[in-house]
Scaffold this motif. Structure first.
Motif, PDB file in Angstrom:
ATOM      1  N   SER A   1       2.136   8.180  -3.637  1.00  0.00           N
ATOM      2  CA  SER A   1       1.787   9.333  -2.811  1.00  0.00           C
ATOM      3  C   SER A   1       0.868   8.915  -1.669  1.00  0.00           C
ATOM      4  O   SER A   1      -0.060   8.137  -1.866  1.00  0.00           O
ATOM      5  CB  SER A   1       1.092  10.399  -3.666  1.00  0.00           C
ATOM      6  OG  SER A   1       1.953  10.879  -4.668  1.00  0.00           O
ATOM      7  N   GLY A   2       1.149   9.420  -0.472  1.00  0.00           N
ATOM      8  CA  GLY A   2       0.301   9.134   0.677  1.00  0.00           C
ATOM      9  C   GLY A   2       0.603   7.839   1.394  1.00  0.00           C
ATOM     10  O   GLY A   2      -0.142   7.440   2.295  1.00  0.00           O
TER      11      GLY A   2
ATOM     12  N   MET B   1       7.412   0.969   0.354  1.00  0.00           N
ATOM     13  CA  MET B   1       6.346   1.203   1.320  1.00  0.00           C
ATOM     14  C   MET B   1       4.991   1.208   0.639  1.00  0.00           C
ATOM     15  O   MET B   1       4.845   1.692  -0.491  1.00  0.00           O
ATOM     16  CB  MET B   1       6.562   2.533   2.054  1.00  0.00           C
ATOM     17  CG  MET B   1       7.713   2.520   3.026  1.00  0.00           C
ATOM     18  SD  MET B   1       7.834   4.063   3.990  1.00  0.00           S
ATOM     19  CE  MET B   1       6.272   4.008   4.897  1.00  0.00           C
ATOM     20  N   ASP B   2       3.996   0.687   1.341  1.00  0.00           N
ATOM     21  CA  ASP B   2       2.623   0.696   0.858  1.00  0.00           C
ATOM     22  C   ASP B   2       1.703   0.772   2.067  1.00  0.00           C
ATOM     23  O   ASP B   2       1.800  -0.049   2.982  1.00  0.00           O
ATOM     24  CB  ASP B   2       2.336  -0.584   0.039  1.00  0.00           C
ATOM     25  CG  ASP B   2       0.949  -0.571  -0.572  1.00  0.00           C
ATOM     26  OD1 ASP B   2       0.641   0.369  -1.325  1.00  0.00           O
ATOM     27  OD2 ASP B   2       0.159  -1.507  -0.290  1.00  0.00           O
ATOM     28  N   GLY B   3       0.835   1.769   2.085  1.00  0.00           N
ATOM     29  CA  GLY B   3      -0.116   1.907   3.185  1.00  0.00           C
ATOM     30  C   GLY B   3       0.515   2.064   4.545  1.00  0.00           C
ATOM     31  O   GLY B   3      -0.005   1.555   5.546  1.00  0.00           O
ATOM     32  N   GLY B   4       1.663   2.768   4.611  1.00  0.00           N
ATOM     33  CA  GLY B   4       2.297   3.031   5.894  1.00  0.00           C
ATOM     34  C   GLY B   4       3.221   1.947   6.398  1.00  0.00           C
ATOM     35  O   GLY B   4       3.792   2.077   7.482  1.00  0.00           O
TER      36      GLY B   4
ATOM     37  N   LYS C   1      -5.493   9.468  10.067  1.00  0.00           N
ATOM     38  CA  LYS C   1      -6.880   9.277   9.655  1.00  0.00           C
ATOM     39  C   LYS C   1      -7.022   8.195   8.593  1.00  0.00           C
ATOM     40  O   LYS C   1      -7.918   7.359   8.656  1.00  0.00           O
ATOM     41  CB  LYS C   1      -7.454  10.606   9.131  1.00  0.00           C
ATOM     42  CG  LYS C   1      -8.930  10.527   8.758  1.00  0.00           C
ATOM     43  CD  LYS C   1      -9.432  11.884   8.310  1.00  0.00           C
ATOM     44  CE  LYS C   1     -10.927  11.803   7.938  1.00  0.00           C
ATOM     45  NZ  LYS C   1     -11.439  13.136   7.496  1.00  0.00           N
ATOM     46  N   ASN C   2      -6.101   8.193   7.612  1.00  0.00           N
ATOM     47  CA  ASN C   2      -6.235   7.285   6.476  1.00  0.00           C
ATOM     48  C   ASN C   2      -5.373   6.034   6.555  1.00  0.00           C
ATOM     49  O   ASN C   2      -5.593   5.087   5.793  1.00  0.00           O
ATOM     50  CB  ASN C   2      -5.908   8.037   5.178  1.00  0.00           C
ATOM     51  CG  ASN C   2      -6.858   9.189   4.914  1.00  0.00           C
ATOM     52  OD1 ASN C   2      -8.050   9.085   5.193  1.00  0.00           O
ATOM     53  ND2 ASN C   2      -6.330  10.289   4.402  1.00  0.00           N
TER      54      ASN C   2
END
Length: 355
Positions: free
Chosen positions: A33-34, A207-210, A12-13
Motif C-alpha cells: 500500500s502506498g 513496485m516499491d517506493g514509486g 509528499k511521501n
C-alpha cells in the motif's frame, strides 16, 4: 492493442517514476500500500495527471507533456474497474448498463442491454438494484458496463480486496473466464496479493517506493526476484544481509552459515534468502548446504507446520554465537516429535541472491 507508459510525479511521501510497455497480455502490478501502483493506473485512465511523461494507448498518444497532449478520461477508452465497482445505487442493473450505451435509439438500446445481460449471465437481474446483488453479480454488471464502452485497455484496481477469502477466489475465477471470452487486449491488474497476481497474470511488475524494482514473466520474477523488495513482496520470509566470499559462495552472519550457490554471486550482493518451502530434510545424495539445526519452536496453521530453525554446526564459519543467530523459517513440515536436532538441506539452486 498495447500500452506505452513513461511518467514522473512528485508527492509528499515519494516520487513516482514508472516506465514500461505492454501488449495483448495480462500484467500484474504488485506492491505494498502506498507504493504508487493505483496512482499509475489512475494516470493511465486520466483520473490523475502526471507532472511529466508520455502515455500511448493502442497507438494513440493520450498524454504527452512535451507536446501538451492530455486527453480527457472519456477520450482514452480505458475501462477502469474500481474496488467498489462504482455502480450507481439508485439505478437498476439495466439503467447502470445504459450509461455505457449513449447515442443509440430506444430499439437499439433495448437490444444491446438484452445482449449484455445474456453475455454476462445476468438474465433476470435487469430490474434489481446493486444492493440486491451478490459480489460476483455486481462485478459482472460493472464488467458489462465497462466492456459495452469498447475499451482499448482494461485497468483493474484491486477488484477483489473487499471480498472474503472464499468469495474472492470465486469472483476472481469468474472475472478471469469472462475476460478471456470477452476481451482481447491489454489488461493491468493492481494488487498487493502475490498469489492473486500469479494466478491471474502473465507478466509481473513489482513496485516499491514509486519505482519499478523488478519486472518480467511471472515465473522468472518469483524464481529470481533479484532485489530485497521484490523478494519480500513475492513472499520470501527468510532474508538476511549477506557477503560474497567466493564465486559461488556466500556468508550469512545472522544465520551463522556459509552457503554454496548455483548462480554466480554478483558483486552487488547485499542480502540473500531462501523461501521457507524450499528448505528440506537431507536426502540421499545431498552433500551441499546440509546442516544440523535445532527446532526452537513451531507453529501450526490449518494446513501447514512452520518450524523456527537455528543452526547447530557451522562449516568453516565462526561469526556470532549461537544465541545471537536469527531463526530460519521452514514451512510444510509434519507435526513435530521431541527431536533435539535435524539435518536440513538448503539447495544451492534455491538460494536467492539479492541487492
Amino acid at each position: 492493442m498495447s500500452l506505452e507508459l513513461d511518467i514522473k510525479s512528485s508527492f509528499k511521501n515519494f516520487n513516482l517514476e514508472v516506465s514500461f510497455s505492454a501488449k495483448e497480455e495480462r500484467v500484474g502490478i504488485l506492491g505494498a500500500s502506498g507504493c504508487g501502483k493505483s496512482m499509475t493506473l489512475k494516470s493511465i485512465a486520466g483520473i490523475e495527471t502526471p507532472q511529466k511523461g508520455r502515455i500511448v494507448i493502442n497507438g494513440e498518444t493520450v498524454f504527452d507533456t512535451d507536446k501538451r497532449i492530455d486527453r480527457k478520461p472519456q477520450q482514452r477508452k480505458a475501462g477502469y474497474l474500481f474496488q467498489s465497482y462504482a455502480l450507481f445505487p439508485p439505478l437498476t442493473v439495466a439503467q447502470n448498463l445504459e450509461l455505457a450505451c449513449s447515442g443509440l435509439s430506444k430499439t437499439e438500446l433495448q437490444a444491446t442491454i438484452a445482449k449484455l445481460l445474456d453475455r454476462f449471465e445476468l438474465g433476470g437481474l435487469a430490474n434489481r438494484y446493486p444492493s440486491q446483488l451478490s459480489g460476483g453479480q455486481q462485478q459482472r454488471v460493472a464488467l458489462a458496463r465497462m466492456l459495452a464502452s469498447k475499451p482499448n485497455i482494461i485497468l483493474l484496481d484491486e477488484p477483489f480486496s473487499a471480498l472474503d477469502a472464499y468469495l474472492r477466489r470465486q469472483v476472481e475465477d469468474e472475472l478471469s473466464k469472462t475476460l478471456e471470452k470477452q476481451f482481447e487486449g491489454t489488461i493491468l491488474l493492481v494488487s498487493h496479493d502475490r498469489d492473486e497476481v500469479f494466478r491471474f497474470c502473465d507478466r509481473v511488475i513489482i513496485m516499491d517506493g514509486g519505482a519499478i524494482v523488478r519486472e518480467g514473466r511471472k515465473e522468472d520474477v518469483f524464481d529470481d526476484p533479484q532485489t530485497v523488495a521484490a523478494a519480500r513482496l513475492t513472499g520470501c520470509r527468510n532474508m538476511e544481509p549477506a557477503m560474497k566470499v567466493g564465486e559461488h559462495k556466500i556468508a550469512i552472519p545472522s544465520w551463522g552459515l556459509i552457503l554454496d550457490t548455483e548462480k554466480p554471486v554478483p558483486d552487488s550482493l547485499t542480502h540473500a534468502g531462501i523461501r521457507s518451502q524450499n528448505i528440506r530434510e537431507k536426502q540421499q545424495g545431498d552433500y551441499v548446504n546440509c546442516f544440523d539445526f535445532s527446532i526452537e519452536r513451531s507453529s501450526e496453521s490449518a494446513h501447514t507446520m512452520t518450524e523456527h530453525l537455528t543452526a547447530m554446526t557451522v562449516r568453516g564459519y565462526a561469526g556470532g554465537s549461537r544465541d545471537e543467530r536469527k531463526a530460519l523459517l521452514h514451512e510444510g513440515g509434519e507435526p513435530l516429535d521431541t527431536r533435539e536436532k535435524i539435518t536440513y538441506c538448503l539447495p544451492a539452486k534455491d538460494i536467492l541472491l539479492l541487492s
